[in-house]
Design an enzyme around this catalytic site. Structure first.
Site, short mmCIF file in Angstrom:
data_model
loop_
_atom_site.label_atom_id
_atom_site.label_comp_id
_atom_site.label_asym_id
_atom_site.label_seq_id
_atom_site.Cartn_x
_atom_site.Cartn_y
_atom_site.Cartn_z
N LYS A 274 8.55 -8.26 -31.91
CA LYS A 274 7.42 -8.78 -31.12
C LYS A 274 7.92 -9.79 -30.09
CE LYS A 274 3.64 -9.23 -33.53
NZ LYS A 274 2.94 -9.89 -34.65
N ARG B 211 2.43 -16.17 -34.81
CA ARG B 211 2.50 -14.75 -35.14
C ARG B 211 3.85 -14.37 -35.73
NH1 ARG B 211 1.34 -12.03 -29.46
NH2 ARG B 211 0.75 -10.23 -30.75
N GLY C 274 0.81 -4.88 -40.81
CA GLY C 274 -0.10 -5.50 -41.75
C GLY C 274 0.57 -6.23 -42.90
N MET D 142 2.71 -8.94 -42.70
CA MET D 142 2.93 -10.38 -42.60
C MET D 142 1.81 -11.05 -41.85
SD MET D 142 6.99 -10.57 -42.50
CE MET D 142 7.00 -9.68 -41.00
N ARG E 121 5.52 -2.37 -27.95
CA ARG E 121 6.72 -1.90 -28.66
C ARG E 121 6.81 -0.39 -28.48
NH1 ARG E 121 3.84 -3.20 -34.20
NH2 ARG E 121 2.12 -1.83 -33.77
N HIS F 190 10.01 7.60 -60.32
CA HIS F 190 10.44 8.80 -61.05
C HIS F 190 9.83 10.04 -60.42
CE1 HIS F 190 10.02 11.84 -64.28
NE2 HIS F 190 11.25 11.44 -64.59
N ARG G 131 27.03 33.66 -53.69
CA ARG G 131 27.30 33.62 -55.14
C ARG G 131 27.20 35.04 -55.67
NH1 ARG G 131 23.37 30.14 -53.88
NH2 ARG G 131 23.80 27.90 -54.01
N ARG H 177 32.08 33.90 -53.35
CA ARG H 177 32.65 33.16 -54.46
C ARG H 177 32.75 34.05 -55.69
NH1 ARG H 177 29.56 28.04 -56.85
NH2 ARG H 177 28.23 29.67 -57.70
N GLU I 278 36.11 21.19 -55.83
CA GLU I 278 34.94 20.63 -56.52
C GLU I 278 35.32 19.89 -57.79
OE1 GLU I 278 32.29 23.81 -57.64
OE2 GLU I 278 33.94 25.18 -58.05
N SER J 16 36.57 24.98 -49.41
CA SER J 16 35.14 24.73 -49.26
C SER J 16 34.76 23.69 -50.29
CB SER J 16 34.36 26.02 -49.48
OG SER J 16 32.98 25.75 -49.40
N GLY K 245 32.74 21.86 -52.76
CA GLY K 245 31.53 22.07 -53.57
C GLY K 245 31.04 20.69 -53.97
N ASN L 51 28.26 19.47 -54.88
CA ASN L 51 27.40 19.25 -56.06
C ASN L 51 28.27 18.97 -57.27
OD1 ASN L 51 25.34 19.93 -54.38
ND2 ASN L 51 24.91 21.92 -55.30
N ASP L 52 29.22 19.87 -57.56
CA ASP L 52 30.10 19.63 -58.70
C ASP L 52 30.99 18.42 -58.47
OD1 ASP L 52 29.86 21.21 -61.05
OD2 ASP L 52 30.27 23.00 -59.85
N CYS M 177 29.96 23.60 -49.02
CA CYS M 177 28.90 24.52 -49.40
C CYS M 177 27.97 23.93 -50.45
CB CYS M 177 29.48 25.85 -49.89
SG CYS M 177 30.47 25.67 -51.38
N TYR N 33 32.95 23.51 -40.76
CA TYR N 33 31.57 23.97 -40.91
C TYR N 33 30.88 23.32 -42.10
CZ TYR N 33 33.15 27.05 -44.70
OH TYR N 33 33.66 27.53 -45.87
P1 ADP Z 1 0.13 -7.91 -35.96
O1 ADP Z 1 1.60 -7.95 -35.97
O2 ADP Z 1 -0.48 -7.77 -37.30
O3 ADP Z 1 -0.39 -6.96 -34.91
P2 ADP Z 1 -0.29 -10.01 -34.07
O4 ADP Z 1 0.62 -11.18 -34.10
O5 ADP Z 1 -0.02 -9.00 -33.04
O6 ADP Z 1 -0.34 -9.38 -35.51
O7 ADP Z 1 -1.76 -10.57 -33.90
C1 ADP Z 1 -2.86 -9.76 -34.12
C2 ADP Z 1 -3.81 -9.83 -32.95
O8 ADP Z 1 -4.19 -11.19 -32.70
C3 ADP Z 1 -3.22 -9.36 -31.66
O9 ADP Z 1 -3.33 -8.00 -31.49
C4 ADP Z 1 -4.04 -10.07 -30.64
O10 ADP Z 1 -5.16 -9.30 -30.31
C5 ADP Z 1 -4.44 -11.33 -31.34
N1 ADP Z 1 -3.64 -12.42 -30.78
C6 ADP Z 1 -2.42 -12.82 -31.13
N2 ADP Z 1 -2.00 -13.82 -30.34
C7 ADP Z 1 -2.98 -14.06 -29.46
C8 ADP Z 1 -3.16 -14.99 -28.39
N3 ADP Z 1 -2.21 -15.87 -28.07
N4 ADP Z 1 -4.30 -14.94 -27.71
C9 ADP Z 1 -5.26 -14.06 -28.04
N5 ADP Z 1 -5.17 -13.17 -29.03
C10 ADP Z 1 -4.04 -13.17 -29.75
MG MG Z 2 30.45 24.43 -58.42
MG MG Z 3 0.06 -6.89 -33.16
#
Ligand code: ADP
Ligand code: MG
Ligand code: MG
Length: 902
Positions: A29, A98, A107, A109, A343, A459, A582, A637, A767, A786, A788, A790-791, A854, A874
């Site tokens: 960011k 931020r 979502g 952090m 981004r 698992h 095989r 083989r 192998e 070749s 092998g 897996n083995d 192989c 290959y």
């Molecule tokens: P995330 O990584 O979860 O997208 P952001 O740091 O981008 O979190 O913040 C989430 C939202 O908060 C951004 O999409 C933006 O709309 C709003 N935001 C962040 N900084 C500012 C700012 N300086 N002014 C206005 N809105 C902001």
């Molecule tokens: Mg074998």
């Molecule tokens: Mg964002």
């Protein structure tokens, strides 16, 4: 001393000081905010605290020396630039704090908006906004809510309840209907909640708010959900997050303000166009939180044409600059557009190909770069059948796409039931909280597996991938009740026998049966698309990128194919030969009887008769395969598995003997078989009488196979075709073994080939670890190796694959002993080292030595890159993986020589 350190270590960067290539230090960011700033786009001013500061904080539990001063200095500069002071009672500067790590962790952090507001500056903010009390109090309540929740761990629901309460009191469901007074009351309610949970007043000091928020972002790196997410996505745990402090701009100032997100292309299909959502009179988090309904971005044109046009201009700019799909977050404050984030956007596998193709057309990237931007995992995804989804099908839950594919079937809640229903011909989906080794039979019997717990390394996930079975794991919205044989999700109850559908690619779970459609990419490889279908953007892009990969790659890609049908399919998928044919299946079916005669033979005559009967049958098989691969090399083989695998199981024979005796029938043959099975029993069949050892112990067995191969080749050539047989001896550990087989084979070859001109190579599998370590000697007797793998992996690690995958691999993955199963992707450090040693020493002894692989690793992307780097000739993999290996073999070249980096 301390002052010295401050000077030495720079922990804070102004946006103007960074750029997009500093993601390690500034996070994604921060690096991209800097890039946009330097491009002259309207980014609110701010600064970034580095990931190094975060790492130092996390290591010691305290801010590193000098950080506080640097923040102060950058804050002062920001205040000067904005002409406002943080939290000034009359005219406050507000900031957002931020998170932003190197890799996007959606979502995971924290972000806190409106930092700097308090009981006094809220009045100043209102005045600044033209006595807009509603806006000021709305911003303040947001600060307490976000700060309380993310910085002080106050349960978010309490704030949400209070907000609901305020709306109910107003008789509305829309937060826009709340007036200034309502919001002022809400701030009071929020403050009480804050005190109740933290035992202190909401902090009024702006700088304290800022410092606590920064600390909370640092700490969010180690929040449990972030740790789990990183493990799933294989993001290293020690990167840390940067923190961005950004001057606030306000989308909640009224109807002429708002906030939105947009993509420069459709991240689902890759199609060009305008994709995004806009929400008027709101702050950023509202869009994601889905509090109110957004409108499609196109409507912004009507709402605010100037900002809309400006935004489209920036989108085009960014795409051209990043030469890729970008996603964007923006805010409009009273008709003025601000860019808050961009981004290179995530996309589906299909979109990855389509976009790469389009960008080549647009001249933004070259074909090498296009090849670099897609990968084999995406191609593999596109080769699975998919659900045909239209609006009727909404997922009821989403878990982790743990093993790709699409499967529908009746829900069952126990392994036994899965086996039972499958035996009746039903398609079943095994639903468990999590699976364990006892579920193995149920997993085998099911079309798909669904668990409510565990991620990509659980698992269920590991075993399902090993089996190539569709699996969704960790769908935690499901409440699975095993004793009552049902699960509930979002108000639905699904009992045993109810049909559900699981998509192991997306992790989505559907109620009912979703129709499945074949992959058009597979149809393209099969050559079954008509001209119009071939013209669709995805197929065109795949065609173009595959063609380029084929031109670049140095590795040939062969297929593992045992029948003429498989061989033909492999050829359509672009195989340049067969790397492993095989021969064991040639001893099955109605030929078992001949094998039994061979095993039970008491005299040379009896044995020779059995072999003589097998010879023409095998010859016919080989003729078909050579014809299908006309002109391309076919590595055959010699028989590998222990011969007792061809006999009935001990228990069954014992029962047969008993029953026959009871009836007074002749039991001589049954008894002889039973005795043979008892005699041939091995404690460790994988390490027993198999491979070359069979050839050395059973006179005439290999000779018969060699004769069948060479006679078939000669027959094909006499028919006007072309055959290039390569005879491969399995499980060799010492050159003497190979020499013995070779001497016998050469006599037969000389005798059979005659004038036909057929050339036959003799080589060996590598192998057994000892073979790798004595490769220099073995190469004297081998025209090709070749690997092998897996083995080689089994014997290198001492793992019995069938046992370990189900028994404890999940634990090894959890502990990080390996990041991925060494059967899925080659262990380059250990098993790979054996390959490297054997390749080097083999080639040193015999310069023209042909080298291939192989094992199943031949179709694994990372392994293909490794084999390229070792200099093999290959790789050979299952026909279905051939396109993936072709693509990755091309990418391996681009990666070593670099793609264009304009
Ligand atoms: P995330 O990584 O979860 O997208 P952001 O740091 O981008 O979190 O913040 C989430 C939202 O908060 C951004 O999409 C933006 O709309 C709003 N935001 C962040 N900084 C500012 C700012 N300086 N002014 C206005 N809105 C902001
Ligand atoms: Mg074998
Ligand atoms: Mg964002």
């Amino acid at each position: 001393m301390a002052a010295q350190e401050t000077v030495d270590h720079k922990y804070v960067y102004d946006f103007a000081e960074g750029n997009k290539d500093l993601k390690d230090l500034l996070g994604g960011k921060g690096a991209n905010l800097a890039e946009m700033t330097n491009l002259g786009l309207p980014v609110p001013p701010g600064f970034t605290i580095t990931t190094e500061a975060c790492k130092a904080y996390l290591a010691t539990g305290a801010e590193p020396a000098g950080l506080a001063d640097q923040i102060e200095a950058h804050l002062e500069a920001l205040e000067r630039e904005m002409g406002r002071r943080l939290g000034d009672p009359d005219d406050p500067l507000l900031v957002s704090v931020r998170s932003g790590a190197k890799f996007s962790m959606p979502g995971m952090m924290e972000t806190v908006l409106n930092v700097g507001l308090n009981d006094r500056s809220v009045v100043g903010l209102s005045a600044q906004a033209g006595q807009n009390d509603r806006f000021a109090w709305d911003s303040y309540r947001r600060l307490i809510q976000m700060f309380g929740k993310t910085v002080c761990d106050v349960p978010g629901e309490e704030f949400e309840h209070a907000l609901e309460e305020a709306k109910r009191a107003r008789g509305t469901t829309d937060d826009l209907d709340l007036a200034a007074d309502d919001l002022r009351g809400l701030v009071d309610a929020y403050k009480k909640i804050f005190v109740k949970h933290t035992g202190r007043e909401f902090p009024q000091e702006p700088r304290e708010q800022l410092d606590l928020a920064i600390r909370a972002v640092f700490e969010s790196w180690n929040a449990e959900r972030a740790v789990v997410y990183r493990r799933q996505e294989r993001i290293p745990a020690d990167l840390g997050t940067a923190v961005n402090v950004v001057a606030m701009v306000f989308g909640n100032l009224g109807p002429d303000s708002g906030t939105g997100v947009s993509f420069t292309r459709d991240p689902a299909s890759g199609a060009q166009g305008i994709y995004g959502d806009y929400l008027a009179n709101a702050q950023g988090e509202d869009v994601v939180a889905g509090i109110r309904n957004t409108v499609p971005l196109q409507e912004l044109e009507r709402i605010d044409k100037k900002s809309y046009d400006e935004l489209l201009g920036y989108m085009a700019r960014l795409e051209e600059h990043y030469r890729d799909l970008c996603d964007i977050e923006f805010t409009i404050e009273r008709g003025k557009l601000w860019m808050l984030q961009t981004r290179v956007g995530k996309r589906t596998a299909a979109a990855a190909f389509v976009i790469a193709g389009q960008l080549v057309d647009e001249g933004l990237i070259d074909l090498n770069e296009a090849l670099h931007r897609v990968n084999g995992a995406q191609l593999a995804q596109l080769m699975f059948p998919r659900f045909r989804l239209d609006h009727e099908f909404d997922p009821v839950a989403k878990g982790v796409g743990a093993s790709p594919g699409a499967a529908s079937g009746k829900a069952v809640f126990s392994s036994d039931r899965a086996v039972e229903l499958a035996a009746q011909g039903e398609s079943v989906i095994l639903v468990r909280r999590e699976t364990n080794p006892d579920d193995l039979n149920g997993m085998i019997a099911s079309k798909g597996i669904l668990t409510s717990r565990g991620g990509k390394t659980s698992h269920a996930a590991v075993v399902a991938r090993g089996m190539g079975k569709t699996c969704v794991s960790g769908a935690d919205e499901l409440d699975v009740n095993i004793p009552q044989r049902r699960f509930t999700v979002g108000g639905h109850t699904v009992g045993e026998g109810d049909v559900i559908s699981v998509d192991g690619t997306t992790g989505k779970v559907y109620l009912g049966e979703v129709p499945v459609m074949p992959s058009e990419v597979v149809q393209y490889f099969e050559g079954t698309l008509d001209a119009e279908q071939r013209d669709n953007p995805l197929v065109r892009a795949v065609h173009r990128i595959m063609t380029h990969a084929d031109q670049l790659r140095r590795l040939t890609v062969r297929a593992n194919a045992d029948t003429a049908d498989d061989a033909a399919r492999a050829r359509r998928f672009g195989a340049g030969g067969i790397g492993l044919c095989r021969t064991e299946h040639m001893f099955l079916g109605d030929r078992r009887e001949l094998v039994e005669r061979l095993i039970l033979a008491r005299t040379d005559d009896e044995r020779e008769n059995a072999l003589a009967a097998l010879l023409p049958l095998q010859r016919t098989d080989f003729v078909e395969i050579f014809k299908a691969m006309d002109g391309l090399p076919v590595t055959v083989r010699l028989i590998d598995p222990p011969l007792h695998e061809f006999l009935p199981p001990l228990e069954q024979l014992a029962v047969n003997v008993a029953v026959a005796q009871e009836r007074g029938e002749d039991v001589a043959k049954e008894e002889a078989l039973l005795a043979a099975v008892r005699r041939m029993h091995e404690e460790n069949p994988m390490l027993g009488l198999r491979g070359v050892r069979l050839g050395l112990v059973i006179p005439g067995l290999f000779a018969m196979q060699v004769r069948a191969i060479v006679e078939a080749a000669v027959a094909v050539v006499r028919d006007g075709g072309s055959a290039c047989p390569e005879i491969m001896v399995p499980l060799v550990g010492a050159v003497q073994e190979l020499e013995t087989v070779r001497a016998e084979a050469e006599k037969i070859i000389a005798e059979v080939v005659g004038e036909s001109g057929v050339e036959v190579l003799i080589g060996t599998m590598i192998e057994v670890p000892r073979a790798a370590l004595t490769a220099g000697q073995i190469a004297e007797a081998a025209e090709f190796f070749s690997f092998g793998t897996n083995d080689l992996t089994q014997m290198g690690w001492g793992f019995s694959r069938d046992d370990v995958e189900a028994a404890f691999f999940w634990r090894y993955l959890e502990l990080g002993i390996f990041g991925i199963s060494p059967f899925e992707s080659i262990d380059t450090e250990g098993v790979g080292r054996l390959v490297r040693i054997a390749a080097e020493e083999g080639r040193a002894a015999r310069p023209g030595l042909k080298l291939g692989v192989c094992g199943e690793h031949g179709g694994d992307p990372d392994s293909v890159h490794f084999f390229h780097s070792v200099g093999l000739d290959y790789v050979s993999c299952s026909p279905f993986r051939v396109p993936v290996a072709r693509l990755e073999a091309g990418r391996a070249v681009v990666e070593t020589t670099g793609s264009d980096s304009r």
